[in-house]
Every structure is written in C-alpha cells, then in structure tokens.
Design a protein around this motif. Structure first.
Motif, PDB file in Angstrom:
ATOM      1  N   VAL A 139       0.634  -1.589   0.342  1.00 49.97           N
ATOM      2  CA  VAL A 139       0.241   0.151   0.046  1.00 49.97           C
ATOM      3  C   VAL A 139       0.668   1.673  -0.334  1.00 49.97           C
ATOM      4  CG1 VAL A 139      -1.856   1.523   0.855  1.00 49.97           C
ATOM      5  CG2 VAL A 139      -2.294  -1.438   0.887  1.00 49.97           C
ATOM      6  N   LEU A 140       1.699   0.907   0.716  1.00 51.73           N
ATOM      7  CA  LEU A 140       2.870   2.549   0.813  1.00 51.73           C
ATOM      8  C   LEU A 140       3.540   3.160  -0.158  1.00 51.73           C
ATOM      9  CD1 LEU A 140       4.256   2.141   4.044  1.00 51.73           C
ATOM     10  CD2 LEU A 140       2.356   3.548   3.589  1.00 51.73           C
ATOM     11  N   ALA A 141       3.485   1.697  -0.980  1.00 53.12           N
ATOM     12  CA  ALA A 141       4.399   1.587  -1.892  1.00 53.12           C
ATOM     13  C   ALA A 141       3.892   2.130  -2.904  1.00 53.12           C
ATOM     14  CB  ALA A 141       5.243   1.026  -3.028  1.00 53.12           C
ATOM     15  N   GLN A 142       2.068   1.776  -3.319  1.00 50.33           N
ATOM     16  CA  GLN A 142       1.009   2.321  -4.097  1.00 50.33           C
ATOM     17  C   GLN A 142       1.188   3.823  -4.171  1.00 50.33           C
ATOM     18  OE1 GLN A 142      -1.457  -0.481  -3.558  1.00 50.33           O
ATOM     19  NE2 GLN A 142      -0.638  -1.633  -5.740  1.00 50.33           N
ATOM     20  N   GLU A 206       1.487  -0.900  -9.994  1.00 48.68           N
ATOM     21  CA  GLU A 206       2.287  -0.191  -9.884  1.00 48.68           C
ATOM     22  C   GLU A 206       3.458  -1.875  -9.412  1.00 48.68           C
ATOM     23  OE1 GLU A 206       5.470  -0.369  -7.614  1.00 48.68           O
ATOM     24  OE2 GLU A 206       5.053   1.475  -9.041  1.00 48.68           O
ATOM     25  N   PHE A 207       4.831  -1.857  -9.866  1.00 49.18           N
ATOM     26  CA  PHE A 207       5.035  -3.215  -9.917  1.00 49.18           C
ATOM     27  C   PHE A 207       7.289  -2.495  -9.202  1.00 49.18           C
ATOM     28  CE2 PHE A 207       8.867  -6.022 -11.949  1.00 49.18           C
ATOM     29  CZ  PHE A 207       8.879  -6.717 -11.457  1.00 49.18           C
ATOM     30  N   GLY A 208       7.103  -1.526  -9.892  1.00 54.41           N
ATOM     31  CA  GLY A 208       8.858  -1.684  -9.091  1.00 54.41           C
ATOM     32  C   GLY A 208       9.566  -1.467  -7.885  1.00 54.41           C
ATOM     33  N   ALA A 209       8.813  -0.232  -7.680  1.00 55.68           N
ATOM     34  CA  ALA A 209       9.023   0.279  -5.973  1.00 55.68           C
ATOM     35  C   ALA A 209       7.943  -0.758  -4.985  1.00 55.68           C
ATOM     36  CB  ALA A 209       7.555   1.197  -5.386  1.00 55.68           C
TER      37      ALA A 209
END
Length: 278
Positions: A139-142, A206-209
């Motif tokens: 969630v935080l990465a997104q 989202e993928f990388g983070a």
C-alpha cells in the motif's frame, strides 16, 4: 455552408506524425489482445494463484487510493494557494515520484522504513513493527507512486473553480471549514474523481517500488503485476491473460468515471467556458 479547411503540406505532415503517435500507444495493446488465448481465458484467470493476486491488487489499490484522498486533497488545497510561501518548492517535491524510476522509490522506502531504516529501526525497536515485505508495504509503495496524480488533478480543479461562491460564503460569516466542506469540495468533485481514478489505476499497475520494498510473497505482497512478471518465464499464456485483466480493469475504471475525470482535468473548465462563450 461552412467551407472545409484547406489541407496543407504542414497539416498533412502533422496528421501523419499524430497517427504515428497513436500507433505507438495503440499497437502494443492490439498485439496483446491478438495474443490472448480467448478460449482459455476464463480458466487461466480462475487459477487460485491468479485470483489471490487479483484480490490482493484490488484491495491494496483501494486502500492506497483512500489514503491518497485523505493526504492528497489537503495537499492539493495548499498547492492551489499561491499566496503561501514555499508552494513552488513543495509542488516540485510532490511531482518527483512522477519522474523517479519506481524501483528507486522502492529503495528510498526501504531505507526509510526498513529494519535498519531512518524510521523503520525505531518502529521495530519501540513498537516491534516491521513494515517491509508486508501488505502494508504494498500500500505504501502504491501511495508513493500514485498520489502525485491525485494531487495534480485536484490542484488543477481548485485553480479552475469559481472562487466567488466561496468568497460570498465567507462574507456571510461561514467558517473556513464550512466553506471547504459545503462549497469548495462539491465544486471540485470532478477533479477529485479524476485524481481518484488515475490514482487507483496507477496503484493497480505498480511494480518497481512494490517488488523492491514489499517483495513478492504469494498472498501477502504478490500483486498481479508481480505475478505477470513471474509467469512470463513459466506460463506465458497466463501472463497474457492477467495482463488483459489489468487492461480491462483500467479501461472500466476510466470509462465509468469519464464524465467526471475529463471534467476535472486541468484545462477542462477553461475549454468548457470558451465553448459556452462562443
């Protein structure tokens, strides 16, 4: 009878370049749809691992969008007021995730919230809380990569909103909180819907983070984009099927909110005003 505009060499060249631009955006999607095993699509998508990843993706993207709304709308309100000092620098900082490679964002989150991170070490020592490689990390990465889309959309809507109603309400004695809740926010609702739609679809893909900060653990952090990447080597047809599902979800969200998010994008209000004036 209105005369047709004359087609010049420059106009034809511009149209050809525009068509090439459309081809760059559309042809990869055409190739994806052409390679989709439609006769087996339902079976491939119904695989328990795919359903698990899809459920995780939808849940974390929804949570990330809700968090972006809570944090991003007030931030957009601050950026929309040029009278406040430091808004230029703040806007630059907000837009950094748009140009930053997502994997770098994941590294930054890991250095902040990891077990030896700037904040993460204290979280673990004081509260026994570990953030990386959990669903919360997803969630935080997104949020990190998606919130700028919401902030910029809402800021554009706030700048384009008619402020005379808010001034009139303040003149009649309404409190700033009342003006924000009953006058400003309803007026910029299309912008909020625009930002929420873009935020959700960006978080969904989202993928990388995510892979850097949260890892790829089935049922916990393996979202559909991560599952697609893994399946490309072992089950390419399943990877294509999951890609089509993500494409369909993104298109459905944007089409369902089209009337709202188009109206809320920066410049839409000005264009609408020009049409009315003409």
């Amino acid at each position: 009878m209105t005369a047709r505009p004359r087609v010049t060499v420059g106009t034809a060249l511009l149209g050809a370049v525009a068509a090439a631009g459309v081809a760059v955006l559309v042809l990869p999607l055409v190739a994806l749809l052409a390679a989709t095993p439609w006769e087996r699509l339902v079976d491939l998508v119904a695989d328990p691992a795919v359903v698990q990843a899809l459920r995780l993706s939808l849940g974390t993207a929804a949570c990330a969008t809700a968090l972006c709304l809570v944090l991003g709308v007030p931030l957009a309100w601050v950026l929309a007021h040029d009278g406040l000092r430091g808004t230029g620098l703040l806007r630059s900082l907000v837009t950094v995730p748009l140009v930053l490679p997502p994997v770098v964002g994941g590294v930054a989150l890991l250095l902040l919230l990891g077990r030896r991170g700037l904040v993460g070490a204290r979280l673990e020592a004081w509260f026994g809380v570990t953030v990386p490689f959990t669903s919360a990390a997803v969630v935080l990465a997104q949020v990190f990569v998606a919130m700028p889309f919401l902030v910029l959309a809402v800021e554009g809507a706030l700048r384009g909103a008619d402020r005379r109603r808010a001034l009139a309400a303040q003149t009649l004695g309404a409190s700033p909180a009342y003006v924000l809740r009953r006058v400003t926010l309803p007026a910029v609702a299309p912008g909020v819907a625009a930002g929420a739609a873009l935020c959700f679809t960006r978080a969904l893909g989202e993928f990388g983070a995510t892979v850097t900060f949260a890892g790829s653990f089935p049922g916990t952090t393996r979202t559909v984009p991560l599952a697609v990447s893994l399946a490309m080597d072992t089950a390419p047809e399943q990877a294509v099927a999951m890609s089509v599902v993500l494409l369909a979800l993104s298109v459905v969200v944007l089409v369902a909110l089209r009337g709202r998010w188009v109206a809320g994008l920066p410049g839409a209000r000005a264009a609408r005003s020009r049409r009315v004036a003409s």
